[in-house]
Design a protein around this motif. Structure first.
Motif, mmCIF file in Angstrom:
data_model
loop_
_atom_site.group_PDB
_atom_site.id
_atom_site.type_symbol
_atom_site.label_atom_id
_atom_site.label_comp_id
_atom_site.label_asym_id
_atom_site.label_seq_id
_atom_site.Cartn_x
_atom_site.Cartn_y
_atom_site.Cartn_z
ATOM 1 N N ALA A 82 0.827 -1.209 0.000
ATOM 2 C CA ALA A 82 0.000 0.000 0.000
ATOM 3 C C ALA A 82 0.855 1.251 0.000
ATOM 4 C CB ALA A 82 -0.931 -0.008 1.217
ATOM 5 N N ASN A 83 1.934 1.252 0.774
ATOM 6 C CA ASN A 83 2.831 2.411 0.791
ATOM 7 C C ASN A 83 3.489 2.618 -0.567
ATOM 8 O OD1 ASN A 83 2.231 2.730 3.502
ATOM 9 N ND2 ASN A 83 4.015 1.571 4.202
ATOM 10 N N GLN A 84 3.842 1.531 -1.239
ATOM 11 C CA GLN A 84 4.457 1.655 -2.562
ATOM 12 C C GLN A 84 3.475 2.219 -3.586
ATOM 13 O OE1 GLN A 84 7.596 1.074 -2.844
ATOM 14 N NE2 GLN A 84 7.846 1.414 -5.031
ATOM 15 N N ARG A 85 2.223 1.779 -3.524
ATOM 16 C CA ARG A 85 1.232 2.326 -4.461
ATOM 17 C C ARG A 85 0.972 3.804 -4.195
ATOM 18 N NH1 ARG A 85 -1.321 -2.684 -3.397
ATOM 19 N NH2 ARG A 85 -2.679 -1.663 -1.881
ATOM 20 N N THR A 86 0.944 4.184 -2.950
ATOM 21 C CA THR A 86 0.743 5.599 -2.623
ATOM 22 C C THR A 86 1.901 6.448 -3.127
ATOM 23 O OG1 THR A 86 -0.474 4.936 -0.641
ATOM 24 C CG2 THR A 86 0.298 7.201 -0.743
ATOM 25 N N LEU A 87 3.128 5.941 -2.988
ATOM 26 C CA LEU A 87 4.292 6.683 -3.466
ATOM 27 C C LEU A 87 4.273 6.814 -4.978
ATOM 28 C CD1 LEU A 87 6.986 8.013 -2.756
ATOM 29 C CD2 LEU A 87 8.067 5.768 -2.928
ATOM 30 N N GLN A 88 3.911 5.761 -5.705
ATOM 31 C CA GLN A 88 3.826 5.842 -7.162
ATOM 32 C C GLN A 88 2.744 6.819 -7.603
ATOM 33 O OE1 GLN A 88 3.271 1.851 -8.553
ATOM 34 N NE2 GLN A 88 5.353 1.170 -7.983
ATOM 35 N N LYS A 89 1.644 6.855 -6.877
ATOM 36 C CA LYS A 89 0.573 7.784 -7.213
ATOM 37 C C LYS A 89 1.022 9.231 -7.058
ATOM 38 C CE LYS A 89 -4.263 8.741 -6.089
ATOM 39 N NZ LYS A 89 -5.400 8.367 -5.218
ATOM 40 N N ARG A 119 3.305 10.185 -9.979
ATOM 41 C CA ARG A 119 2.562 10.477 -11.211
ATOM 42 C C ARG A 119 1.939 11.866 -11.162
ATOM 43 N NH1 ARG A 119 0.919 4.963 -10.641
ATOM 44 N NH2 ARG A 119 -1.041 5.661 -9.682
ATOM 45 N N LYS A 120 1.396 12.244 -10.010
ATOM 46 C CA LYS A 120 0.838 13.587 -9.877
ATOM 47 C C LYS A 120 1.901 14.656 -10.074
ATOM 48 C CE LYS A 120 -2.990 12.446 -6.764
ATOM 49 N NZ LYS A 120 -3.569 12.690 -5.410
ATOM 50 N N LYS A 121 3.093 14.395 -9.495
ATOM 51 C CA LYS A 121 4.163 15.376 -9.610
ATOM 52 C C LYS A 121 4.626 15.527 -11.046
ATOM 53 C CE LYS A 121 8.657 16.509 -7.609
ATOM 54 N NZ LYS A 121 9.725 16.071 -6.661
ATOM 55 N N LYS A 122 4.669 14.422 -11.808
ATOM 56 C CA LYS A 122 5.104 14.493 -13.189
ATOM 57 C C LYS A 122 4.082 15.228 -14.054
ATOM 58 C CE LYS A 122 8.066 10.402 -13.312
ATOM 59 N NZ LYS A 122 8.288 9.059 -13.903
ATOM 60 N N ARG A 123 2.804 15.042 -13.744
ATOM 61 C CA ARG A 123 1.785 15.753 -14.518
ATOM 62 C C ARG A 123 1.839 17.255 -14.291
ATOM 63 N NH1 ARG A 123 -1.677 11.328 -13.027
ATOM 64 N NH2 ARG A 123 -2.533 12.615 -11.340
#
Length: 282
Positions: free
Chosen positions: A223-230, A233-237
């Protein structure tokens, strides 16, 4: 009358000032040399292990190298039933300092005198061992209990070092079965956690109510890994590439530097190929 008194005095145990009792050790009945063991009751405040009960454990010093645990157990069995024997290089806690290895991959033992912990079934055996006369030696090697030394001992150790293939195969199969079972349980646990914390298209997580009295589940690594990836992605957008003039200029500089580096590497590679073509070994 005087001779009986002298023999009775000689039969008394020899007690040292530190509380140790001296036990004479003789390798064989016809041996002239004797060895001395120093024993006392094992009483340590910091010792909380059940493997060494303080009322039934005898602490032994100066155990010679030709006395393994089996021999020590037979020697002290004359004082009472022996539950276990432990030989160590130095006195200390019964907890193992290193990882437990298989019996086929044991580390080489140090050859030298050791300390021992002899655990009896009854506490009276400890008293019997401490009151043993010092002029009555304990015999190590007898006809019923032969002890090998020298070349015979080395030959026996070399023979025992060979592992039967069928025995080794059984141990390997058992280990792999346990390993596969643990991997399946771990995969099943991760699958259930992923289902419970699976997000929908809008980013919502379905939370189910557990049984009454259950504690809240902590965040898992998945769950922590999915939150970090999310968040990445927001930061890249949100990040704008080459929007400003200085960003475009820096990108061009980095691209030119990369091309120059690649050009130099190609030049060196071509020079090396040319040198190899000119080389004539004969």
């Amino acid at each position: 009358m005087a001779s009986s008194k002298k023999s009775h005095a000689r039969a008394q145990p020899c007690v040292l000032p530190g509380g140790f009792t001296v036990l004479a050790l003789q390798f064989s009945p016809d041996s002239a040399a004797q060895h001395q063991l120093f024993v006392k009751e094992h009483r340590v405040r910091a010792e909380t292990s059940s493997h060494r009960p303080q009322d039934r454990t005898l602490f032994v010093l100066n155990v010679p190298p030709y006395c393994p645990e089996a021999v020590v157990k037979d020697l002290f069995s004359q004082f009472g039933s022996v539950q276990s024997v432990e030989l160590r290089d130095h006195p200390g806690s019964s907890k193992e300092s290193g990882p437990r290895l298989s019996k086929f991959f044991r580390q080489a033992e140090k050859q030298g005198f050791k300390v021992g912990y002899v655990v009896f079934q009854d506490s009276s055996s400890v008293t019997a061992a401490k009151s043993h006369p010092h002029n009555v030696p304990l015999v190590v090697c007898t006809e019923q209990r032969p002890v090998r030394t020298g070349v015979q001992k080395w030959i026996q150790q070399y023979t025992d070092s060979f592992i039967r293939p069928e025995n080794l195969q059984k141990i390997v199969d058992s280990f792999m079965e346990d390993y596969d079972k643990r991997k399946e349980e771990e995969a099943e646990r991760q699958r259930k956690e992923a289902e419970q914390q699976q997000e929908d298209e809008e980013g919502w997580v379905k939370v189910t109510r557990g049984h009454k009295g259950t504690k809240a589940r902590p965040h898992t690594e998945a769950a922590n890994q999915r939150t970090l990836q999310k968040e990445m992605r927001k930061k890249k957008r949100k990040e704008l590439m080459n929007f400003y003039t200085w960003q475009h200029r820096n990108t061009q500089k980095e691209h030119i530097a990369e091309l120059r580096k690649k050009f130099e590497e190609d030049k060196q590679r071509i020079a090396l190929l040319r040198a190899q073509r000119k080389f004539r070994p004969y």
